[in-house]
Design a protein around this motif. Structure first.
Motif, PDB file in Angstrom:
ATOM      1  N   GLN A 182      -8.468   0.599   7.262  1.00 41.03           N
ATOM      2  CA  GLN A 182      -7.276   0.759   6.431  1.00 41.03           C
ATOM      3  C   GLN A 182      -6.655  -0.603   6.115  1.00 41.03           C
ATOM      4  OE1 GLN A 182      -5.139   3.043   9.571  1.00 41.03           O
ATOM      5  NE2 GLN A 182      -5.226   4.726   8.100  1.00 41.03           N
ATOM      6  N   VAL A 211     -17.083   2.444   1.721  1.00 40.62           N
ATOM      7  CA  VAL A 211     -15.714   2.312   2.225  1.00 40.62           C
ATOM      8  C   VAL A 211     -14.712   3.024   1.329  1.00 40.62           C
ATOM      9  CG1 VAL A 211     -15.375   0.121   0.973  1.00 40.62           C
ATOM     10  CG2 VAL A 211     -13.884   0.672   2.901  1.00 40.62           C
ATOM     11  N   GLY A 212     -13.616   3.433   1.924  1.00 40.54           N
ATOM     12  CA  GLY A 212     -12.460   3.864   1.143  1.00 40.54           C
ATOM     13  C   GLY A 212     -12.168   5.347   1.184  1.00 40.54           C
ATOM     14  N   GLU A 213     -13.179   6.160   1.403  1.00 41.46           N
ATOM     15  CA  GLU A 213     -12.985   7.610   1.406  1.00 41.46           C
ATOM     16  C   GLU A 213     -14.210   8.217   2.074  1.00 41.46           C
ATOM     17  OE1 GLU A 213     -13.728   9.233  -2.560  1.00 41.46           O
ATOM     18  OE2 GLU A 213     -14.298   7.226  -3.166  1.00 41.46           O
ATOM     19  N   ASP A 220     -21.179   3.174   6.990  1.00 40.91           N
ATOM     20  CA  ASP A 220     -20.023   3.929   6.503  1.00 40.91           C
ATOM     21  C   ASP A 220     -18.842   3.384   7.295  1.00 40.91           C
ATOM     22  OD1 ASP A 220     -18.051   5.770   5.931  1.00 40.91           O
ATOM     23  OD2 ASP A 220     -19.289   7.532   6.325  1.00 40.91           O
ATOM     24  N   ILE A 261      -7.318  -4.270   0.060  1.00 40.17           N
ATOM     25  CA  ILE A 261      -7.634  -4.920   1.343  1.00 40.17           C
ATOM     26  C   ILE A 261      -9.133  -5.221   1.469  1.00 40.17           C
ATOM     27  CG2 ILE A 261      -7.906  -2.791   2.683  1.00 40.17           C
ATOM     28  CD1 ILE A 261      -6.259  -6.018   3.996  1.00 40.17           C
ATOM     29  N   THR A 299       0.836  -1.194   0.000  1.00 37.49           N
ATOM     30  CA  THR A 299       0.000   0.000   0.000  1.00 37.49           C
ATOM     31  C   THR A 299       0.871   1.244   0.000  1.00 37.49           C
ATOM     32  OG1 THR A 299      -1.911   1.074   0.997  1.00 37.49           O
ATOM     33  CG2 THR A 299      -0.299   0.174   2.518  1.00 37.49           C
ATOM     34  N   ARG A 316      -7.033  12.303   5.014  1.00 36.90           N
ATOM     35  CA  ARG A 316      -5.642  12.110   5.405  1.00 36.90           C
ATOM     36  C   ARG A 316      -4.996  13.429   5.849  1.00 36.90           C
ATOM     37  NH1 ARG A 316      -4.071   6.635   5.576  1.00 36.90           N
ATOM     38  NH2 ARG A 316      -2.017   7.564   5.726  1.00 36.90           N
ATOM     39  N   GLU A 342      -3.831  -1.392   6.863  1.00 35.58           N
ATOM     40  CA  GLU A 342      -3.076  -1.736   8.072  1.00 35.58           C
ATOM     41  C   GLU A 342      -3.960  -2.265   9.189  1.00 35.58           C
ATOM     42  OE1 GLU A 342      -3.015   1.050   6.387  1.00 35.58           O
ATOM     43  OE2 GLU A 342      -0.971   1.709   5.991  1.00 35.58           O
TER      44      GLU A 342
HETATM   45  C1  WTA Z   1      -9.714   6.318   3.890  1.00 37.09           C
HETATM   46  C2  WTA Z   1      -9.372   0.966   2.609  1.00 37.09           C
HETATM   47  C3  WTA Z   1     -13.509   8.113   5.237  1.00 37.09           C
HETATM   48  C4  WTA Z   1      -8.894   6.814   5.061  1.00 37.09           C
HETATM   49  C5  WTA Z   1     -10.249   0.089   3.507  1.00 37.09           C
HETATM   50  C6  WTA Z   1      -7.957   5.662   5.333  1.00 37.09           C
HETATM   51  C7  WTA Z   1     -12.081   6.407   4.696  1.00 37.09           C
HETATM   52  C8  WTA Z   1      -7.683   5.144   3.942  1.00 37.09           C
HETATM   53  C9  WTA Z   1     -13.091   5.454   4.965  1.00 37.09           C
HETATM   54  C10 WTA Z   1      -7.298   3.701   3.925  1.00 37.09           C
HETATM   55  C11 WTA Z   1     -14.380   5.946   5.371  1.00 37.09           C
HETATM   56  C12 WTA Z   1     -11.282   4.414   4.380  1.00 37.09           C
HETATM   57  N1  WTA Z   1     -14.517   7.279   5.498  1.00 37.09           N
HETATM   58  N2  WTA Z   1     -12.296   7.719   4.838  1.00 37.09           N
HETATM   59  N3  WTA Z   1     -15.401   5.141   5.608  1.00 37.09           N
HETATM   60  N4  WTA Z   1     -12.561   4.233   4.758  1.00 37.09           N
HETATM   61  N5  WTA Z   1     -10.985   5.717   4.326  1.00 37.09           N
HETATM   62  O1  WTA Z   1      -5.678   1.298   3.062  1.00 37.09           O
HETATM   63  O2  WTA Z   1      -8.199   7.966   4.683  1.00 37.09           O
HETATM   64  O3  WTA Z   1      -6.950   1.495   0.882  1.00 37.09           O
HETATM   65  O4  WTA Z   1      -6.778   6.037   5.984  1.00 37.09           O
HETATM   66  O5  WTA Z   1      -8.065   0.887   3.040  1.00 37.09           O
HETATM   67  O6  WTA Z   1      -8.914   5.345   3.244  1.00 37.09           O
HETATM   68  O7  WTA Z   1      -7.212   3.216   2.616  1.00 37.09           O
HETATM   69  P1  WTA Z   1      -6.906   1.686   2.341  1.00 37.09           P
END
Ligand code: WTA
Length: 631
Positions: A399, A370-372, A395, A294, A248, A500, A401
């Motif tokens: 991460q 998920v994701g943002e 929601d 992930i 990642t 972030r 991690e």
């Molecule tokens: C962001 C994805 C807002 C966040 C599972 C995190 C989110 C990064 C959310 C991880 C959410 C993930 N609301 N932001 N529900 N879920 N994030 O490692 O900034 O691809 O640190 O994992 O996505 O991204 P990753």
């Protein structure tokens, strides 16, 4: 059903218990799995050293918990339903019994090809059932899978192979994506010119794209499985043996290999899946992610299959053959839980309601994102037009991690609020700290999100470089895991993720390090220096904005911009291509030579009213030029 919280008061009770007596709490959940030998101790952790262990000395194989554990109860239940890119092509259903057989068979193929416990296996495949079979077969024999998203370039693939010194690559001839068919094996061939450790490549025939098969190295999947039987005894693994590595992006140029281990990951992905989505026997669950991320690992493959769920794998894209494809699939399989990313919701929202109205969508019970961060407009559209106002939206914040969902409503139990991930799951202890590391107590506070106590599926190390794990996650705030996200806790104690706070941007839900994109841009021979920032983008959440200093000789601006985008495409892949490129004569720098990204971000956001004091810059004159040339 294992450990399912059924109502809100049970959630509060479970949360209290998880805090008051963490060991007993997790032990009770872990006890519901198959262990060859139970653990001696539940957890041991030292955040200063980034050392965490769960279910110490426990012995198990995660695939026995997915396969054998379900054979006598739900052997004939669909485990995976695969929906192809082209709706006219036949789908594939694998029951738990059939999945067991296929995983055992491919495990035997790996063994026959000298893959041993602990060896690293790269999976570079499209969304086909073989991708899940490959992951589980690796886990079955104790080898460590590292799935690389099939949209990554050959350079990105080679970097990952080299970093983990992988022995074998599992891939396909090609990949169907919407109306296109993309070569996959050809990318592997290119990558392997830059690597030394790969002994074998096993290729699934999917698109019938012509490929070159190198004698002695390359083998067809179908030929190999025909040579072995499907009887396989799972390898005995220690709870802390590595299960997988997933690369990642972070704030530095080189992606890092996040390591997850067996016992804790198993317990937490199952528990979080079941509780967040409130999965019931016979429900059909669909997560639209790719197994290269992930979300695909934890919530297409491991979490659902450990729960005995039916999980859908979709090969295609949301807009092919029409922007109604997702909803067509929901009706076709009577999907009960649907999990996607805000970027997909926004992209589909842009087509209006015509692609939605032909579908009933009445099977849906739970919607996930998920994701943002999800903007309120997208949240309401999803809630009103897809969930018809009756499906709770989970929601889910987490991460790569964290391994599993950390902060999220439990569907139908936790009252939701648009834009809020709401409350932590049992066992998860979020804290908010200010810039000096002071813990902000109480509600109505905003700061950086940390987690103060270990949880079973947390990162164990970054592959081959434990110091990096320590310094990235455990050094910013002493004694805590630092997430890199900003967060607000409102008056109700609800968490809202603000995005972030480091140099990571989130493009269409994909994590991208700005330094990683800069490194790629800098590979162009005419580039002298570059700086990359994120800016708000209507569909992608964040777009990539690159400021580049170039030697212009023999090039027009337009040529150069295109070449720069092509360079990034080649080095990382299409997901990292800058949306905007601005050629500049200089970058704003402090007197110590550090790029002032704050200014670049403001310009990219088109908010130049409040740039702050620029007079202390080494080169204040470039600021005006940059504002004038903004894209
Ligand atoms: C962001 C994805 C807002 C966040 C599972 C995190 C989110 C990064 C959310 C991880 C959410 C993930 N609301 N932001 N529900 N879920 N994030 O490692 O900034 O691809 O640190 O994992 O996505 O991204 P990753």
């Amino acid at each position: 059903m294992l450990s399912k919280v059924e109502n809100l008061s049970e959630y509060f009770l479970a949360y209290e218990k998880s805090v008051a007596n963490t060991d007993t709490f997790w032990e009770r959940i872990a006890n519901q799995f198959y262990w060859r030998k139970k653990w001696d101790k539940v957890v041991e952790s030292d955040f200063e050293e980034a050392k965490v262990e769960w279910f110490i000395n426990g012995k198990l194989n995660i695939t026995e918990n997915i396969l054998e554990r379900h054979l006598f109860t739900i052997g004939d239940k669909p485990a995976i339903i695969w929906e192809p890119n082209d709706p006219k092509e036949a789908n594939v259903t694998l029951t738990y019994r059939q999945l067991h057989e296929k995983v055992c068979q491919f495990a035997n193929v790996l063994l026959k090809n000298q893959v041993k416990k602990g060896d690293r296996v790269i999976i570079y495949m499209p969304m086909i059932p073989e991708a899940a079979i490959a992951m589980l077969a690796c886990a079955r024999i104790g080898s460590v899978h590292s799935v690389v998203f099939a949209g990554f370039s050959s350079t990105a693939l080679a970097d990952r192979i080299n970093n983990c010194e992988a022995k074998i690559v599992l891939t396909s001839d090609g990949n169907f994506r919407g109306s296109k068919s993309i070569g996959v094996k050809s990318v592997v061939d290119e990558a392997l010119e830059k690597t030394k450790t790969i002994e074998k490549v096993i290729v699934v025939e999917r698109t019938k794209t012509p490929v070159t098969m190198k004698a002695g190295r390359d083998l067809w999947w179908h030929d190999e499985v025909a040579k072995v039987d499907s009887i396989n005894k799972a390898e005995e693994m220690d709870s802390e043996d590595m299960l997988f590595i997933l690369y990642t992006s972070g704030s530095t140029g080189q992606p890092k290999g996040v390591v997850h281990t067996t016992g804790g990951y198993m317990v937490y992905t199952q528990y979080s899946f079941q509780n967040v989505f409130q999965y019931n026997t016979d429900d059909v669950y669909w997560c639209t992610a790719d197994v290269g991320w992930i979300t695909g690992h934890s919530y297409i493959v491991y979490g659902p299959l450990l729960t005995g769920a039916t999980t859908i794998m979709f090969e295609g894209v949301p807009t092919y053959p029409t922007p109604g494809r997702f909803w067509e699939i929901v009706d076709k399989y009577k999907v009960n839980q649907f999990y996607t990313a805000p970027t997909a919701i926004r992209a589909l929202q842009a087509f209006g309601l015509d692609p939605v109205t032909p579908y009933k969508l009445d099977s849906l019970k739970v919607l996930g994102t998920v994701g943002e961060p999800i903007n309120e407009e997208a949240w309401h559209w999803y809630h009103d037009h897809i969930g018809k106002g009756k499906c709770p939206i989970v929601d889910t914040w987490w991460q790569t991690e964290t391994g599993g969902i950390m902060i999220s409503p439990l569907a139908g139990l936790t009252p939701t609020k648009p834009g809020y991930a709401t409350l932590p799951l049992p066992g998860i202890r979020p804290v908010i700290v200010d810039a000096d590391g002071k813990i902000l107590k109480g509600n109505g506070v905003k700061g950086n999100l940390c987690i103060s106590h270990p949880w079973p599926s947390m990162i164990r190390t970054t592959y081959g470089d434990h110091e990096r794990c320590k310094s990235t996650y455990f050094s910013t705030y002493k004694g805590m895991y630092f997430t890199g996200d900003g967060v607000k806790r409102d008056e109700d104690g609800y968490y809202r993720i603000l995005g972030r706070v480091d140099d990571v941007i989130n493009v269409s839900g994909h994590r991208m390090g700005t330094a990683e994109v800069e490194n790629a841009i800098n590979e162009h021979p005419k580039v002298i220096e570059s700086a990359v920032v994120g800016y708000p983008h209507d569909i992608k959440g964040q777009g990539i904005y690159a400021y580049v200093i170039c030697d212009m000789e023999g090039r027009t601006e337009e040529n150069l911009k295109e070449e720069i985008r092509a360079t990034v495409n080649k080095i990382i892949g299409p997901i990292a291509k800058p949306d905007k490129v601005q050629i500049v004569s200089g970058l704003p720098k402090t007197r110590s030579g550090k790029i002032m990204r704050r200014i670049l971000r403001k310009v990219a956001e088109n908010d130049t009213s409040n740039l702050g004091d620029t007079s202390t810059l080494l080169n204040p004159e470039v600021v005006d030029e940059i504002i004038k040339g903004a894209q």
